[in-house]
Design an enzyme around this catalytic site. Structure first.
Site, PDB file in Angstrom:
ATOM      1  N   GLY A   1      25.426  49.688  43.628  1.00 10.61           N
ATOM      2  CA  GLY A   1      24.814  50.423  42.519  1.00 10.61           C
ATOM      3  C   GLY A   1      25.635  51.565  41.962  1.00 10.61           C
ATOM      4  O   GLY A   1      25.083  52.499  41.371  1.00 10.61           O
ATOM      5  N   THR A   2      26.966  51.499  42.081  1.00 14.55           N
ATOM      6  CA  THR A   2      27.745  52.607  41.505  1.00 14.55           C
ATOM      7  C   THR A   2      27.732  52.554  39.971  1.00 14.55           C
ATOM      8  O   THR A   2      27.762  53.594  39.323  1.00 14.55           O
ATOM      9  CB  THR A   2      29.208  52.622  42.021  1.00 14.55           C
ATOM     10  N   ASN A   3      27.669  51.366  39.399  1.00 12.33           N
ATOM     11  CA  ASN A   3      27.532  51.290  37.935  1.00 12.33           C
ATOM     12  C   ASN A   3      26.171  51.818  37.507  1.00 12.33           C
ATOM     13  O   ASN A   3      26.057  52.532  36.505  1.00 12.33           O
ATOM     14  CB  ASN A   3      27.738  49.858  37.450  1.00 12.33           C
TER      15      ASN A   3
ATOM     16  N   MET B   1      23.844  39.730  41.737  1.00  9.38           N
ATOM     17  CA  MET B   1      24.586  38.588  42.286  1.00  9.38           C
ATOM     18  C   MET B   1      23.846  37.258  42.128  1.00  9.38           C
ATOM     19  O   MET B   1      24.022  36.349  42.922  1.00  9.38           O
ATOM     20  CB  MET B   1      24.925  38.841  43.763  1.00  9.38           C
ATOM     21  N   ARG B   2      23.029  37.184  41.106  1.00  6.91           N
ATOM     22  CA  ARG B   2      22.363  35.910  40.819  1.00  6.91           C
ATOM     23  C   ARG B   2      22.677  35.495  39.396  1.00  6.91           C
ATOM     24  O   ARG B   2      22.868  36.331  38.520  1.00  6.91           O
ATOM     25  CB  ARG B   2      20.842  36.102  40.951  1.00  6.91           C
TER      26      ARG B   2
ATOM     27  N   HIS C   1      31.968  42.822  34.152  1.00  8.56           N
ATOM     28  CA  HIS C   1      32.762  41.940  35.010  1.00  8.56           C
ATOM     29  C   HIS C   1      34.085  42.639  35.333  1.00  8.56           C
ATOM     30  O   HIS C   1      34.730  43.181  34.422  1.00  8.56           O
ATOM     31  CB  HIS C   1      33.021  40.605  34.286  1.00  8.56           C
TER      32      HIS C   1
ATOM     33  N   ASP D   1      29.777  34.587  32.744  1.00 13.17           N
ATOM     34  CA  ASP D   1      30.927  35.424  32.360  1.00 13.17           C
ATOM     35  C   ASP D   1      31.541  34.957  31.042  1.00 13.17           C
ATOM     36  O   ASP D   1      32.770  34.867  30.907  1.00 13.17           O
ATOM     37  CB  ASP D   1      32.002  35.408  33.486  1.00 13.17           C
TER      38      ASP D   1
HETATM   39  C1  GRF Z   1      31.242  45.652  40.007  1.00 13.22           C
HETATM   40  O1  GRF Z   1      32.583  45.459  40.340  1.00 13.22           O
HETATM   41  C2  GRF Z   1      30.864  44.807  38.813  1.00 13.22           C
HETATM   42  O2  GRF Z   1      31.913  44.620  37.925  1.00 13.22           O
HETATM   43  C3  GRF Z   1      30.493  43.506  39.444  1.00 13.22           C
HETATM   44  O3  GRF Z   1      29.852  43.843  40.647  1.00 13.22           O
HETATM   45  C4  GRF Z   1      30.297  45.122  41.082  1.00 13.22           C
HETATM   46  C5  GRF Z   1      29.079  45.973  41.239  1.00 13.22           C
HETATM   47  O4  GRF Z   1      29.367  47.226  41.791  1.00 13.22           O
HETATM   48  N1  GRF Z   1      29.675  42.733  38.528  1.00 13.22           N
HETATM   49  P1  GRF Z   1      28.213  48.331  41.862  1.00 13.22           P
HETATM   50  O5  GRF Z   1      27.020  47.690  42.571  1.00 13.22           O
HETATM   51  O6  GRF Z   1      27.900  48.753  40.476  1.00 13.22           O
HETATM   52  O7  GRF Z   1      28.811  49.440  42.684  1.00 13.22           O
END
Ligand code: GRF
Length: 198
Positions: free
Chosen positions: A17-19, A86-87, A105, A141
């Protein structure tokens, strides 16, 4: 942004969840005209859920698409952001939200789609890779590209160091992309996106 209503964002995630964190921070700091109103994980102990709670955003752990759609609709979401989800969403799901789903991505699409994109680029010996924010269509993608950021590979990079460099760019371009949509500046025509000036 003024008195305009903020864009309601629902984030789908599975892990770290860093994004999500970067998006939550950009919203909280009012750098973008958006508000995360719900976070949904398909994994019960995802760290992303803790991050959401720290920002007082309601969280749900759901695995069925019908449930996910119901919760997104209940929260009046105008934009769905996949952030480490991841789905693969079904065609039926995607069709319900045309040009309303974004994904990030960790490569410069159409290079290195699929899993472990950073490792793919590293093993291939690419000299540059990066990150892509794109709309989600019915193929993985694949949808129209909104923002890309380039990350050069240095000879000393490991897959780990490359992942970190790409993540830094992800955390910059994902909130920025949401901000553009929130400001109504994005138009999509076929595969091409157009960003208007304010
Ligand atoms: C990121 O590298 C994103 O590009 C990919 O999954 C990863 C998720 O990272 N789709 P986070 O959970 O946001 O840290």
């Amino acid at each position: 942004m003024g008195g305009l209503e903020k864009l309601k964002v629902g984030v789908l995630t599975s892990g770290e969840g860093t994004n999500l964190q970067a998006i939550l921070e950009a919203c909280a700091a009012e750098k973008i005209g958006a508000r995360v109103c719900v976070v949904i994980s398909n994994v019960a102990n995802a760290k992303a859920l803790e991050r959401a709670l720290r920002f007082h955003v309601p969280t749900f752990v759901l695995t069925q698409e019908e449930e996910i759609i119901r919760v997104l609709r209940q929260h009046g979401v105008g934009l769905i952001c996949l952030a480490g989800f991841m789905r693969i969403l079904s065609k039926e799901f995607v069709r319900q939200f045309p040009n309303q789903i974004l994904n990030i991505h960790p490569a410069l699409l159409p290079s290195f789609p699929g899993l472990n994109a950073q490792r793919q680029a590293w093993e291939y010996g690419a000299k540059v890779t990066g990150a892509t924010v794109h709309f989600v269509d019915e193929r993985v993608d694949h949808g129209p590209i909104l923002i890309q950021a380039v990350v050069p590979l240095s000879q000393d990079d490991t897959v780990g160091s490359l992942k970190q460099k790409i993540l830094q760019e992800e955390h910059r371009i994902y909130p920025a992309a949401i901000g553009l949509i929130a400001d109504g500046r994005v138009k999509v025509e076929e595969r091409r996106t157009f960003i208007s000036d304010l």
